[in-house]
Design a protein around this motif. Structure first.
Motif, mmCIF file in Angstrom:
data_model
loop_
_atom_site.group_PDB
_atom_site.id
_atom_site.type_symbol
_atom_site.label_atom_id
_atom_site.label_comp_id
_atom_site.label_asym_id
_atom_site.label_seq_id
_atom_site.Cartn_x
_atom_site.Cartn_y
_atom_site.Cartn_z
ATOM 1 N N ASP A 99 -20.770 20.727 -2.964
ATOM 2 C CA ASP A 99 -19.790 21.907 -2.916
ATOM 3 C C ASP A 99 -20.478 23.108 -2.384
ATOM 4 O O ASP A 99 -19.711 23.958 -2.746
ATOM 5 N N GLY A 100 -21.618 23.003 -1.997
ATOM 6 C CA GLY A 100 -22.434 24.175 -1.762
ATOM 7 C C GLY A 100 -23.319 24.734 -2.820
ATOM 8 O O GLY A 100 -23.971 25.841 -2.598
ATOM 9 N N THR A 101 -23.206 24.789 -3.927
ATOM 10 C CA THR A 101 -23.852 25.070 -5.154
ATOM 11 C C THR A 101 -25.456 24.682 -4.821
ATOM 12 O O THR A 101 -25.649 23.490 -4.374
ATOM 13 N N HIS A 102 -26.331 25.390 -5.220
ATOM 14 C CA HIS A 102 -27.649 25.111 -5.125
ATOM 15 C C HIS A 102 -28.445 25.475 -6.389
ATOM 16 O O HIS A 102 -28.079 26.285 -7.095
ATOM 17 N N THR A 103 -29.681 24.833 -6.402
ATOM 18 C CA THR A 103 -30.477 25.135 -7.511
ATOM 19 C C THR A 103 -31.757 25.276 -6.992
ATOM 20 O O THR A 103 -32.274 24.675 -6.046
ATOM 21 N N PHE A 104 -32.672 26.212 -7.585
ATOM 22 C CA PHE A 104 -34.089 26.282 -7.153
ATOM 23 C C PHE A 104 -34.971 25.769 -8.364
ATOM 24 O O PHE A 104 -34.751 26.022 -9.477
ATOM 25 N N SER A 105 -36.127 24.874 -8.167
ATOM 26 C CA SER A 105 -37.041 24.385 -8.876
ATOM 27 C C SER A 105 -38.264 24.694 -8.391
ATOM 28 O O SER A 105 -38.601 24.874 -7.122
ATOM 29 N N GLY A 106 -39.316 24.528 -9.275
ATOM 30 C CA GLY A 106 -40.714 24.585 -8.890
ATOM 31 C C GLY A 106 -41.123 26.158 -8.901
ATOM 32 O O GLY A 106 -40.646 26.984 -9.951
ATOM 33 N N VAL A 107 -41.849 26.854 -8.261
ATOM 34 C CA VAL A 107 -42.414 27.971 -8.663
ATOM 35 C C VAL A 107 -41.182 29.059 -8.088
ATOM 36 O O VAL A 107 -40.137 28.548 -7.448
#
Length: 166
Positions: A99-107
């Motif tokens: 659906d285009g949502t995004h998540t960031f992980s890591g630094v």
């Protein structure tokens, strides 16, 4: 913080998993139309600009640019992702849902200005056609010299005021 590599998985024109090894160096990406050059540049912009790619900001891309960032040939069950790997061994992983949502992980995402990281072809052409003063103004932030120019302008003003007082 310097980029070591950019890895894409079903992002824009990248089918499957593909990577570009930069090894912390400045890179010029060139090739024929449709070869995937923009995928890497768009991936950096996508991460730096919190899921937005300026040149794709139109109604046909979807409200979260989901129709533009996810490869249209992505098989069901495959994941869309962008990984920015840095010279110090850290990474930022951006996972993009259907659906285009995004998540960031890591630094944490780098606190870079995308205009200092990405230079697109039309911007180079505009720069070539611009006036000397406009070129100077464009280069300062690109080279990270904006604060120095502000300090120089303040010194010029102080100098003029001292001359007037003397």
């Amino acid at each position: 913080m310097r980029l070591k590599a950019i890895r894409l998985c079903w992002f824009r024109g990248a089918a499957g998993s593909v990577s570009l090894e930069l090894n912390g160096k400045s890179v010029v990406v060139y090739g024929p139309n449709g070869s995937g050059k923009s995928c890497f540049v768009d991936a950096i912009e996508y991460v730096l600009e919190d899921g937005r790619i300026e040149h794709l900001a139109h109604e046909y891309s979807g409200t979260r640019q989901e129709k533009a960032v996810i490869n249209t040939h992505k098989p069901p069950g495959e994941k869309t992702a962008v990984v920015l790997a840095f010279e110090d061994g850290t990474e930022v992983l951006t996972s993009i849902a259907d659906d285009g949502t995004h998540t960031f992980s890591g630094v944490n995402r780098p606190d870079w200005e995308s205009r200092r990281t990405i230079l697109r072809q039309h911007e180079v052409a505009d720069f070539i056609r611009s006036t000397k003063g406009d070129k100077y103004s464009a280069l300062l932030p690109l080279l990270g010299l904006g604060p120095m120019e502000l300090a120089a302008e303040n010194l010029r003003r102080i100098s003029r005021l001292v001359e007037e007082q003397a």
